[in-house]
Design a protein around this motif. Structure first.
Motif, PDB file in Angstrom:
ATOM      1  N   LYS B  49      -1.317   0.495   0.562  1.00 35.66           N
ATOM      2  CA  LYS B  49      -0.009   1.153   0.540  1.00 35.66           C
ATOM      3  C   LYS B  49      -0.144   2.655   0.286  1.00 35.66           C
ATOM      4  O   LYS B  49       0.470   3.470   0.976  1.00 35.66           O
ATOM      5  CB  LYS B  49       0.882   0.524  -0.546  1.00 35.66           C
ATOM      6  N   THR B  50      -0.958   2.996  -0.717  1.00 38.28           N
ATOM      7  CA  THR B  50      -1.111   4.417  -1.054  1.00 38.28           C
ATOM      8  C   THR B  50      -1.773   5.181   0.095  1.00 38.28           C
ATOM      9  O   THR B  50      -1.331   6.275   0.460  1.00 38.28           O
ATOM     10  CB  THR B  50      -1.938   4.577  -2.347  1.00 38.28           C
ATOM     11  N   VAL B  51      -2.801   4.592   0.670  1.00 35.59           N
ATOM     12  CA  VAL B  51      -3.492   5.260   1.773  1.00 35.59           C
ATOM     13  C   VAL B  51      -2.532   5.456   2.953  1.00 35.59           C
ATOM     14  O   VAL B  51      -2.548   6.501   3.610  1.00 35.59           O
ATOM     15  CB  VAL B  51      -4.744   4.466   2.203  1.00 35.59           C
ATOM     16  N   PHE B  98       4.014  10.453  -6.798  1.00 36.19           N
ATOM     17  CA  PHE B  98       2.872   9.577  -7.067  1.00 36.19           C
ATOM     18  C   PHE B  98       3.129   8.665  -8.260  1.00 36.19           C
ATOM     19  O   PHE B  98       4.061   8.850  -9.036  1.00 36.19           O
ATOM     20  CB  PHE B  98       1.610  10.399  -7.270  1.00 36.19           C
ATOM     21  N   GLN B  99       2.244   7.713  -8.380  1.00 32.29           N
ATOM     22  CA  GLN B  99       2.411   6.621  -9.333  1.00 32.29           C
ATOM     23  C   GLN B  99       2.464   7.070 -10.795  1.00 32.29           C
ATOM     24  O   GLN B  99       3.314   6.641 -11.544  1.00 32.29           O
ATOM     25  CB  GLN B  99       1.258   5.633  -9.128  1.00 32.29           C
ATOM     26  N   ASP B 100       1.521   7.932 -11.177  1.00 31.49           N
ATOM     27  CA  ASP B 100       1.387   8.209 -12.597  1.00 31.49           C
ATOM     28  C   ASP B 100       2.001   9.560 -12.971  1.00 31.49           C
ATOM     29  O   ASP B 100       1.431  10.607 -12.688  1.00 31.49           O
ATOM     30  CB  ASP B 100      -0.108   8.188 -12.970  1.00 31.49           C
ATOM     31  N   ALA B 180       7.860   7.415  -2.095  1.00 31.29           N
ATOM     32  CA  ALA B 180       7.717   7.191  -3.534  1.00 31.29           C
ATOM     33  C   ALA B 180       6.697   6.082  -3.743  1.00 31.29           C
ATOM     34  O   ALA B 180       6.954   4.927  -3.446  1.00 31.29           O
ATOM     35  CB  ALA B 180       9.066   6.820  -4.140  1.00 31.29           C
ATOM     36  N   ASP B 181       5.521   6.454  -4.257  1.00 32.43           N
ATOM     37  CA  ASP B 181       4.424   5.492  -4.403  1.00 32.43           C
ATOM     38  C   ASP B 181       4.436   4.893  -5.810  1.00 32.43           C
ATOM     39  O   ASP B 181       3.892   5.473  -6.737  1.00 32.43           O
ATOM     40  CB  ASP B 181       3.093   6.188  -4.120  1.00 32.43           C
ATOM     41  N   GLU B 182       5.045   3.747  -5.965  1.00 33.39           N
ATOM     42  CA  GLU B 182       5.153   3.050  -7.250  1.00 33.39           C
ATOM     43  C   GLU B 182       5.535   3.999  -8.379  1.00 33.39           C
ATOM     44  O   GLU B 182       4.865   4.029  -9.419  1.00 33.39           O
ATOM     45  CB  GLU B 182       3.827   2.346  -7.586  1.00 33.39           C
ATOM     46  N   PRO B 183       6.600   4.761  -8.207  1.00 36.84           N
ATOM     47  CA  PRO B 183       6.881   5.815  -9.189  1.00 36.84           C
ATOM     48  C   PRO B 183       7.343   5.296 -10.542  1.00 36.84           C
ATOM     49  O   PRO B 183       7.401   6.054 -11.493  1.00 36.84           O
ATOM     50  CB  PRO B 183       7.992   6.631  -8.529  1.00 36.84           C
TER      51      PRO B 183
HETATM   52 MG   LIG Z   1      -1.473   2.476  -4.749  1.00 41.60          MG
END
Ligand SMILES: [Mg+2]
Ligand SMILES: Nc1ncnc2c1ncn2[C@@H]1O[C@H](COP(=O)(O)OP(=O)(O)O)[C@@H](O)[C@H]1O
Ligand code: SF4
Lengths: 325, 331
Positions: B49-51, B98-100, B180-183
């Motif tokens: 997913k992120t890629v 991003f996620q973090d 929005a990547d797992e925000p």
């Molecule tokens: Mg990811």
């Protein structure tokens, strides 16, 4: 924090005391200074008189005791050769050394930082290979050899720069320095660069390692996602993050610049502390040698203490730890 | 592809080179997003997913690269963009979160600086005017007394606040698309649902399309009107959220649904799909889900094509569940 500083100051005093003991006993093994002070054909009475005058007829521990008493009141003895207080002589020479070391520091940052960052940004480029090769050279080739080569190339063969000496100085903002005259600068360039070479290589390595590490972090990726230009990313996001460790290391390294200036000053006949002490060693001028060595030890102790305090102020974990004890 | 899509991806393949040859983290992905759409992408961790998101942004870590396919943004293929063209697009027309949130902001720069630069990268505008826009953006994401906050450093903010700042930054230039990547994954549950609600509202207000990436189908169902399920670099099922939840057709989707907390009887342990993702270096020949699939037969050793259960509801499976008339027609 205060307890931390006090404890460190006490430790420093102990280190200084032990060092003075070591330095004093070592110097007594290195030959008899009286031989240098009198004509070898003098009468034995004459030689004994000189020996008495300088207090060299007394046992070593008495000499040391006298030295220690003097040192506590800020008197490190008189030069055998110049007949003047060792500290006064050093104070006269110190500005020239400080100027050389500071110039070397400035050169190592202005040259080393951009090269190191470039190498970190393009790990596979041919430019990087040249830079890293050069930095290996800078670390492994002896300073004095490079110094001689520089003199041969730039002064003797090309005739661009003077061979030795400090040149004209001028006063600016209350500081007397050869960096403020053209002649002074021409004299300063070679020795300062020579002294800087090792540090340039060090800054390149630190900057490259820092760049590789920071560029892989999320906030750099987010900065790119914002559409920032590479230039902005490097200046506003990379630089501030790699500068903290580099400045810290350079703070400590400033002491070694002053200590290593001895070699450079001898090669380029730069009239600083290093030249003073080399001459003193050749002439067995004990008070100067002892005073110089103790000065260098003190310098390192102070620099380390200052760096530790700055670190403690910056890092809350260290700061809190200091309060507990 | 008759309607004018904002983003249209065809046959996207993103590879990372290894000594044993390239590994495809994204493998033959087709996606379409219209203006104002909210697309959810679900899949367990490591499914690509992120890629996929980074590929759309042109931010795949080197030496990884988009090896094949087409990413058309507003009709223009961006895969051949120069770095300068990407800069004009990123943060301006497409933004990514991003996620973090604890690591997305530069620890040694003030929040205000990091926001203002995002505007000035794309608009020739004074710092004062940019600051005004930033202030309004802060209030919009629910950060009060913005003037004090702008002078602060990231470590003076909580995780939830930092993610709000990041969202505010993403919205600054009113992009056409936000990825929005797992925000909310790193945030606690109450903050999570609040941000989810805010995000939906903000995107509606600004007319931005949204790609919401999550490993949690439940979260995606709350926000997306369409869902794509990703497995081992491929999209194995996609369709309208309602349709997909009502009749999940890929066994993997069905497994994800069964493992949602709301769908398991009270007091019982959550059902999860046994096994894990195959290694990219060791992919099964046909359907990559086969080693974990209860319905697998020899027929699954050939990569299944995308087939349509109903209009807009596609699935990559030889034996889909909830087979409707359309599949019978195909046979
Ligand atoms: Mg990811
Ligand atoms: N920079 C990289 N280098 C090599 N492999 C990567 C890199 N980034 C991701 N991958 C691989 O690509 C696959 C998909 O990763 P990712 O997109 O992060 O999954 P997800 O976001 O769905 O959890 C994983 O197998 C991961 O190991
Ligand atoms: S193709 Fe076969 S193995 Fe793959 S999900 Fe469908 S039934 Fe299972």
């Amino acid at each position: 924090m205060l307890a931390f500083v006090l404890r460190r100051v006490m430790q420093s005093v102990v280190v200084l005391f032990v060092m003075s003991l070591v330095v004093f006993s070592m110097i007594n093994l290195v030959g008899d200074p009286v031989d240098m002070l009198v004509n070898p054909e003098s009468l034995p009475e004459e030689i004994d008189r000189v020996r008495r005058d300088f207090g060299l007829d007394q046992p070593v521990h008495v000499q040391y005791w006298k030295f220690l008493l003097g040192a506590i009141s800020g008197d490190l003895g008189k030069s055998f050769i110049f007949g003047r207080p060792a500290l006064a002589l050093m104070a006269e020479r110190f500005p020239a050394t400080l100027e050389l070391a500071t110039s070397a520091l400035v050169i190592s940052v202005t040259v080393g930082l951009p090269l190191g960052v470039y190498a970190g940004l393009r790990p596979d480029g041919w430019g990087t290979r040249i830079i890293m090769g050069g930095s290996v050279l800078g670390i492994s080739v002896p300073t004095f050899w490079l110094g001689l080569m520089m003199i041969i190339v730039f002064s003797v063969v090309l005739g661009w720069l003077p061979v030795s000496g400090r040149g004209e100085t001028a006063r600016f903002l209350g500081i007397e320095s050869s960096a403020f005259t053209l002649d002074g600068l021409r004299h300063l360039v070679l020795p300062a660069t020579n002294l800087a070479l090792f540090k340039i290589a060090m800054v390149i390595r630190l900057a490259r390692a820092g760049t590789v590490e920071v560029m892989a972090l999320d906030f750099i990726r987010f900065a790119r996602a914002k559409g920032l230009a590479p230039r902005r990313i490097v200046l506003a996001h990379l630089m501030p993050n790699i500068l903290i460790p580099i400045v810290t290391v350079l703070g400590i390294e400033f002491g070694t610049l002053i200590a290593f200036a001895t070699v450079t000053e001898s090669i380029f006949a730069w009239p600083g502390l290093g030249k003073l002490v080399i001459d003193a060693i050749v002439n067995l001028d004990r008070p100067i040698v002892v005073a110089y060595l103790l000065f260098v030890v003190t310098l390192f102790l102070v620099l380390n203490l200052v760096v530790d305090i700055i670190y403690a102020l910056l890092d809350p974990r260290v700061r809190l730890q200091g309060d507990e004890t | 592809m008759t309607r004018t899509d904002l983003l249209s991806i065809q046959g996207l393949r993103t590879e990372f080179p290894t000594p044993d040859g390239p590994l495809a983290a994204v493998n033959g992905v087709d996606l379409e997003i219209a203006r104002g759409d909210v697309l959810g992408i679900v899949g367990e961790s490591g499914s690509g997913k992120t890629v996929l998101g980074l590929s759309i942004m042109g931010l795949v870590d080197r030496p990884g690269r988009v090896a094949a396919g087409r990413i058309a943004f507003d009709g223009t293929d961006v895969t051949a963009f120069s770095e300068a063209q990407w800069q004009g697009l990123r943060g301006n027309r497409v933004a990514m979160i991003f996620q973090d949130p604890t690591t997305s902001l530069n620890p040694v720069q003030r929040i205000g600086t990091q926001m203002i630069e995002a505007i000035q990268a794309h608009r020739d505008i004074s710092s004062g005017a940019a600051r005004q826009i930033v202030r309004e953006a802060m209030v919009r994401v629910g950060i009060n007394s913005p003037d004090e906050r702008l002078a602060a450093y990231p470590h003076q903010f909580s995780g939830g606040m930092r993610q709000r700042v990041v969202i505010a930054i993403a919205l600054l230039n009113e992009p056409d698309l936000i990825i929005a990547d797992e925000p909310t994954t790193a945030l606690d549950v109450t903050v999570q649902s609040q941000i989810l609600r805010d995000m939906r509202r903000l995107c509606r207000d600004s007319g931005s399309a949204l790609i919401w990436i999550s490993h949690d189908l439940g979260v995606v169902a709350q926000i997306a009107n369409r869902v794509a399920v990703m497995y081992a670099g491929r999209i194995v099922e996609q369709g309208a959220t309602m349709e997909l939840l009502k009749s999940p057709s890929h066994p993997y989707t069905a497994g994800l649904m069964a493992s949602m907390p709301a769908n398991s009887p009270r007091g019982q342990r959550l059902i999860s799909i046994p096994g894990g993702l195959p290694q990219l270096s060791n992919m099964p020949k046909g359907c990559s889900f086969a080693p974990r699939c209860t319905r697998a037969t020899e027929a699954c050793e050939v990569l299944p094509d995308l087939s349509f259960i109903s209009r807009g509801h596609g699935v990559r499976c030889v034996f889909p569940l909830h087979v409707g008339a359309s599949l019978a027609e195909r046979n």
